[in-house]
Write a protein that holds these residues in place. Structure first.
Motif, PDB file in Angstrom:
ATOM      1  N   ARG A   1       2.168   5.853  -4.211  1.00  0.00           N
ATOM      2  CA  ARG A   1       1.339   5.567  -3.031  1.00  0.00           C
ATOM      3  C   ARG A   1       0.303   4.487  -3.293  1.00  0.00           C
ATOM      4  O   ARG A   1      -0.195   3.853  -2.369  1.00  0.00           O
ATOM      5  N   GLN A   2      -0.036   4.289  -4.578  1.00  0.00           N
ATOM      6  CA  GLN A   2      -0.994   3.230  -4.901  1.00  0.00           C
ATOM      7  C   GLN A   2      -0.362   1.850  -4.814  1.00  0.00           C
ATOM      8  O   GLN A   2      -1.048   0.831  -4.834  1.00  0.00           O
ATOM      9  N   GLU A   3       0.972   1.817  -4.746  1.00  0.00           N
ATOM     10  CA  GLU A   3       1.693   0.548  -4.657  1.00  0.00           C
ATOM     11  C   GLU A   3       2.137   0.256  -3.231  1.00  0.00           C
ATOM     12  O   GLU A   3       2.669  -0.820  -2.956  1.00  0.00           O
ATOM     13  N   ILE A   4       1.970   1.224  -2.347  1.00  0.00           N
ATOM     14  CA  ILE A   4       2.505   1.097  -0.987  1.00  0.00           C
ATOM     15  C   ILE A   4       1.377   1.296   0.012  1.00  0.00           C
ATOM     16  O   ILE A   4       0.785   2.365   0.064  1.00  0.00           O
ATOM     17  N   GLY A   5       1.068   0.268   0.779  1.00  0.00           N
ATOM     18  CA  GLY A   5       0.049   0.409   1.809  1.00  0.00           C
ATOM     19  C   GLY A   5       0.678   0.933   3.084  1.00  0.00           C
ATOM     20  O   GLY A   5       1.831   0.638   3.377  1.00  0.00           O
ATOM     21  N   MET A   6      -0.085   1.727   3.809  1.00  0.00           N
ATOM     22  CA  MET A   6       0.438   2.197   5.093  1.00  0.00           C
ATOM     23  C   MET A   6      -0.660   2.158   6.152  1.00  0.00           C
ATOM     24  O   MET A   6      -1.782   2.585   5.895  1.00  0.00           O
ATOM     25  N   VAL A   7      -0.304   1.627   7.304  1.00  0.00           N
ATOM     26  CA  VAL A   7      -1.184   1.692   8.469  1.00  0.00           C
ATOM     27  C   VAL A   7      -0.599   2.773   9.365  1.00  0.00           C
ATOM     28  O   VAL A   7       0.528   2.640   9.850  1.00  0.00           O
ATOM     29  N   PHE A   8      -1.338   3.854   9.577  1.00  0.00           N
ATOM     30  CA  PHE A   8      -0.821   4.959  10.371  1.00  0.00           C
ATOM     31  C   PHE A   8      -0.851   4.593  11.853  1.00  0.00           C
ATOM     32  O   PHE A   8      -1.658   3.780  12.290  1.00  0.00           O
ATOM     33  N   GLN A   9       0.050   5.241  12.590  1.00  0.00           N
ATOM     34  CA  GLN A   9       0.179   4.904  14.009  1.00  0.00           C
ATOM     35  C   GLN A   9      -1.146   5.114  14.756  1.00  0.00           C
ATOM     36  O   GLN A   9      -1.484   4.337  15.636  1.00  0.00           O
ATOM     37  N   ASN A  10      -1.897   6.167  14.381  1.00  0.00           N
ATOM     38  CA  ASN A  10      -3.217   6.362  15.014  1.00  0.00           C
ATOM     39  C   ASN A  10      -4.345   5.966  14.058  1.00  0.00           C
ATOM     40  O   ASN A  10      -5.475   6.432  14.205  1.00  0.00           O
ATOM     41  N   TYR A  11      -4.002   5.160  13.062  1.00  0.00           N
ATOM     42  CA  TYR A  11      -4.938   4.514  12.109  1.00  0.00           C
ATOM     43  C   TYR A  11      -5.542   5.459  11.092  1.00  0.00           C
ATOM     44  O   TYR A  11      -5.676   5.108   9.928  1.00  0.00           O
ATOM     45  N   GLU A  12      -5.945   6.679  11.508  1.00  0.00           N
ATOM     46  CA  GLU A  12      -6.480   7.662  10.558  1.00  0.00           C
ATOM     47  C   GLU A  12      -7.664   7.111   9.753  1.00  0.00           C
ATOM     48  O   GLU A  12      -7.783   7.341   8.548  1.00  0.00           O
TER      49      GLU A  12
END
Ligand SMILES: Nc1ncnc2c1ncn2[C@@H]1O[C@H](COP(=O)(O)OP(=O)(O)OP(=O)(O)O)[C@@H](O)[C@H]1O
Ligand SMILES: [Mg+2]
Length: 154
Positions: free
Chosen positions: A78-89
């Motif tokens: 997870r430290q190598e993969i960025g994620m933008v959540f659908q509701n941003y969180e």
């Protein structure tokens, strides 16, 4: 090898199959759009790539790290993969800069001065440097979205 390689990914919720054998290769620098009707499984696919959903079958590999959840732990992956959540969180009790720096400081143990410099540059790029000390509730939907993108990039 591709930067990201997904083979035969299968994901169900209870007995409801959502991803029925997804194969996907993403090269470094490539931009890929996943397009489909609401409820077809786009967010579920992204959540699986982060190990946020257990999968029933298949493999997800990242160049240089191997199979996620197997050769490398999900915590490291997870430290190598960025994620933008659908509701941003975004965290509602933290201002913009603290939202952005939480992961880099707490998890990656980076120096605040270095990480904040990166954050400042990206905030300028998305036109939100002057909102650095605002709280998420003071931001519009699009502004929240851009902060979530900056957080993911940092
Ligand atoms: N935690 C869950 N438990 C049960 N079913 C779920 C769960 N999360 C998602 N689903 C179901 O999985 C399917 C895919 O959901 P997903 O959120 O991946 O869709 P999406 O393609 O991102 O849709 P949208 O375009 O509306 O964001 C939907 O039918 C949804 O109801
Ligand atoms: Mg979605």
């Amino acid at each position: 090898m591709s930067l990201l390689s997904i083979q035969h990914l299968q994901k169900s919720f209870a007995d409801n199959p959502i991803l029925r054998g997804i194969d996907l290769e993403v090269e470094q620098g490539e931009v890929v759009v996943i397009l489909g009707p609401s409820g077809c499984g786009k967010s579920t696919l992204l959540r699986c790539i982060n190990g946020l959903e257990p999968i029933q079958n298949g493999e997800i590999s990242l160049k240089g790290f191997g199979r996620l959840g197997q050769d490398i732990s999900w915590i490291k992956a997870r430290q190598e993969i960025g994620m933008v959540f659908q509701n941003y969180e975004l965290f509602g009790h933290m201002n913009v800069i603290n939202n952005i720096l939480l992961g880099p400081l707490q998890v990656q143990k980076r120096q605040r001065i270095e990480a904040e410099k990166v954050a400042d540059e990206l905030l300028k790029r998305v036109g939100l440097y002057d909102r650095k000390h605002d709280y998420p509730r003071q931001l519009s939907g699009g502004q929240k979205q851009r902060i979530a993108i900056v957080r993911s990039l940092v």
